[in-house]
Enzyme design. Structure first.
Site, PDB file in Angstrom:
ATOM      1  N   LEU A   1       0.855  -1.187   0.000  1.00 21.87           N
ATOM      2  CA  LEU A   1       0.000   0.000   0.000  1.00 21.87           C
ATOM      3  C   LEU A   1       0.892   1.238   0.000  1.00 21.87           C
ATOM      4  O   LEU A   1       1.084   1.906   1.009  1.00 21.87           O
ATOM      5  CB  LEU A   1      -0.933  -0.016   1.214  1.00 21.87           C
ATOM      6  CG  LEU A   1      -2.029   1.042   1.284  1.00 21.87           C
ATOM      7  CD1 LEU A   1      -2.881   1.042   0.034  1.00 21.87           C
ATOM      8  CD2 LEU A   1      -2.900   0.804   2.494  1.00 21.87           C
ATOM      9  N   HIS A   2       1.483   1.540  -1.161  1.00 18.69           N
ATOM     10  CA  HIS A   2       2.427   2.647  -1.279  1.00 18.69           C
ATOM     11  C   HIS A   2       1.718   3.933  -1.718  1.00 18.69           C
ATOM     12  O   HIS A   2       0.496   3.966  -1.827  1.00 18.69           O
ATOM     13  CB  HIS A   2       3.576   2.273  -2.216  1.00 18.69           C
ATOM     14  CG  HIS A   2       3.137   1.912  -3.599  1.00 18.69           C
ATOM     15  ND1 HIS A   2       3.118   2.816  -4.626  1.00 18.69           N
ATOM     16  CD2 HIS A   2       2.668   0.739  -4.112  1.00 18.69           C
ATOM     17  CE1 HIS A   2       2.671   2.210  -5.734  1.00 18.69           C
ATOM     18  NE2 HIS A   2       2.395   0.953  -5.436  1.00 18.69           N
ATOM     19  N   ALA A   3       2.477   4.986  -1.950  1.00 19.96           N
ATOM     20  CA  ALA A   3       1.945   6.339  -2.152  1.00 19.96           C
ATOM     21  C   ALA A   3       0.884   6.460  -3.251  1.00 19.96           C
ATOM     22  O   ALA A   3      -0.168   7.051  -3.020  1.00 19.96           O
ATOM     23  CB  ALA A   3       3.092   7.308  -2.427  1.00 19.96           C
TER      24      ALA A   3
END
Length: 85
Positions: A14-16
């Site tokens: 769940l990155h930017a």
């Protein structure tokens, strides 16, 4: 109240970018939307809170949607997760 679990499939977790897209979608919903991972529960409408969960690939998150339009909002969030997370 509507609740569902989702397993993160994105290689990076769940990155930017997907977190930003999720927050944008959640913010457009009238319902209160929260994400729970391990013992942390955060608002899905706050970018730094969502990124602070540090959910990685194969981690299971729980999303809770509560409000007047919870069914429709939950469906939108669920579809987003299946396609982008």
């Amino acid at each position: 109240m509507q609740t569902f679990q989702h397993i993160i499939k994105d290689e990076v977790g769940l990155h930017a970018r997907p977190a930003g897209m999720l927050v944008k979608l959640a913010s457009s919903c009238s319902s209160d939307i929260s994400i729970t991972f391990e013992s942390k529960k955060v608002s899905a409408k706050k970018l730094f809170a969502v990124m602070g969960l540090c959910a990685k690939r194969n981690d299971e998150i729980t999303i809770t949607v509560e409000g007047e339009n919870e069914e429709a909002d939950c469906l939108q969030i669920k579809e987003f997760c299946e396609q982008n997370l």
